[in-house]
Design a protein around this motif. Structure first.
Motif, short mmCIF file in Angstrom:
data_model
loop_
_atom_site.label_atom_id
_atom_site.label_comp_id
_atom_site.label_asym_id
_atom_site.label_seq_id
_atom_site.Cartn_x
_atom_site.Cartn_y
_atom_site.Cartn_z
N GLN A 23 0.94 -1.06 0.08
CA GLN A 23 -0.13 -0.02 0.24
C GLN A 23 0.80 1.25 -0.01
O GLN A 23 2.27 1.01 0.35
CB GLN A 23 -0.91 -0.01 1.24
N ALA A 24 0.38 2.31 -0.25
CA ALA A 24 1.12 3.76 -0.15
C ALA A 24 0.25 4.86 0.02
O ALA A 24 -1.10 4.69 0.07
CB ALA A 24 1.82 3.67 -1.71
N TRP A 79 -2.64 21.05 1.40
CA TRP A 79 -2.53 19.74 0.38
C TRP A 79 -2.85 18.47 0.94
O TRP A 79 -3.06 18.44 2.33
CB TRP A 79 -1.05 19.73 -0.16
N SER A 80 -3.20 17.63 0.19
CA SER A 80 -3.85 16.34 0.85
C SER A 80 -3.18 15.15 0.14
O SER A 80 -2.55 15.19 -0.97
CB SER A 80 -5.32 16.32 0.44
N VAL A 81 -3.30 13.97 0.61
CA VAL A 81 -2.99 12.70 0.17
C VAL A 81 -4.35 11.66 0.59
O VAL A 81 -5.17 11.96 1.14
CB VAL A 81 -1.71 12.28 0.95
N VAL A 82 -4.03 10.63 -0.32
CA VAL A 82 -4.96 9.50 0.01
C VAL A 82 -4.02 8.08 0.15
O VAL A 82 -2.93 8.13 -0.41
CB VAL A 82 -5.88 9.25 -0.94
N ASP A 83 -4.52 7.22 0.79
CA ASP A 83 -3.96 5.99 0.98
C ASP A 83 -4.78 4.91 -0.16
O ASP A 83 -5.72 4.78 -0.38
CB ASP A 83 -4.01 5.47 2.20
N VAL A 84 -3.60 4.21 -0.80
CA VAL A 84 -4.25 3.53 -1.87
C VAL A 84 -3.35 1.87 -1.71
O VAL A 84 -2.40 1.79 -1.07
CB VAL A 84 -3.68 4.06 -3.37
N LYS A 85 -4.05 1.08 -2.44
CA LYS A 85 -3.33 -0.28 -2.55
C LYS A 85 -3.71 -0.87 -3.92
O LYS A 85 -4.65 -0.63 -4.40
CB LYS A 85 -3.64 -1.36 -1.45
#
Length: 134
Positions: A23-24, A79-85
């Motif tokens: 994941q990242a 600023w924003s991030v999301v987590d993904v896999k």
DNA sequence: GCCAACGTTGGC
DNA sequence: GCCAACGTTGGC
């Protein structure tokens, strides 16, 4: 459920790295339009993982596992991030060249605004791409 | 490595 | 608020 396309320079962050890590956190987005798209992504949304650069094209399918939160790598700004896999690798790379030559895909943001790094994909475009994957 | 397209910055 | 100058992205 919405569909998206996220771009990454493979030298910076590649599909292989995502698979390796499991994941990242999708960080580093510094464009307002891309950030707003990022913030519209919901848990469970699916996106195409796109490699920009020399061998540009769609390489894999991935999923949002955590909705947006502040980007810890941003020293200033909102600023924003999301987590993904990763979900799975595509059976072959769908190259930008092929997308550009496919009449059914001419309305993709990728074709019209190639610089946008987080972009929406229409449901019809999503399913069409999966049919030409074989 | 070049450059077109696009976004941002800052002077006025 | 306009727009010129500059920086960045990303295809080729």
């Amino acid at each position: 459920m919405n569909y998206w396309l996220l771009k990454s320079e493979p030298d910076i962050f590649s599909w292989a790295k995502l698979v390796e890590d499991g994941q990242a956190m999708w960080d580093g987005v510094r464009n307002y339009q891309a950030r707003n798209n990022l913030r519209s992504m919901k848990k469970g949304d699916i996106f195409f993982f796109y490699h920009s650069g020399k061998k540009s094209g769609i390489v894999g399918l991935a999923e949002v596992i955590k909705e947006y939160y502040p980007d810890p790598t941003a020293k200033e700004g909102d600023w924003s991030v999301v987590d993904v896999k990763p979900i799975r690798q595509l059976k072959r790379i769908i190259s930008l060249n092929e997308i550009k030559q496919t009449p059914q895909l001419q309305s993709m943001v990728l074709v019209k605004n190639s610089r946008l790094s987080v972009q929406p994909v229409a449901a019809g475009e999503y399913s069409f791409i999966l049919t030409i994957e074989e």
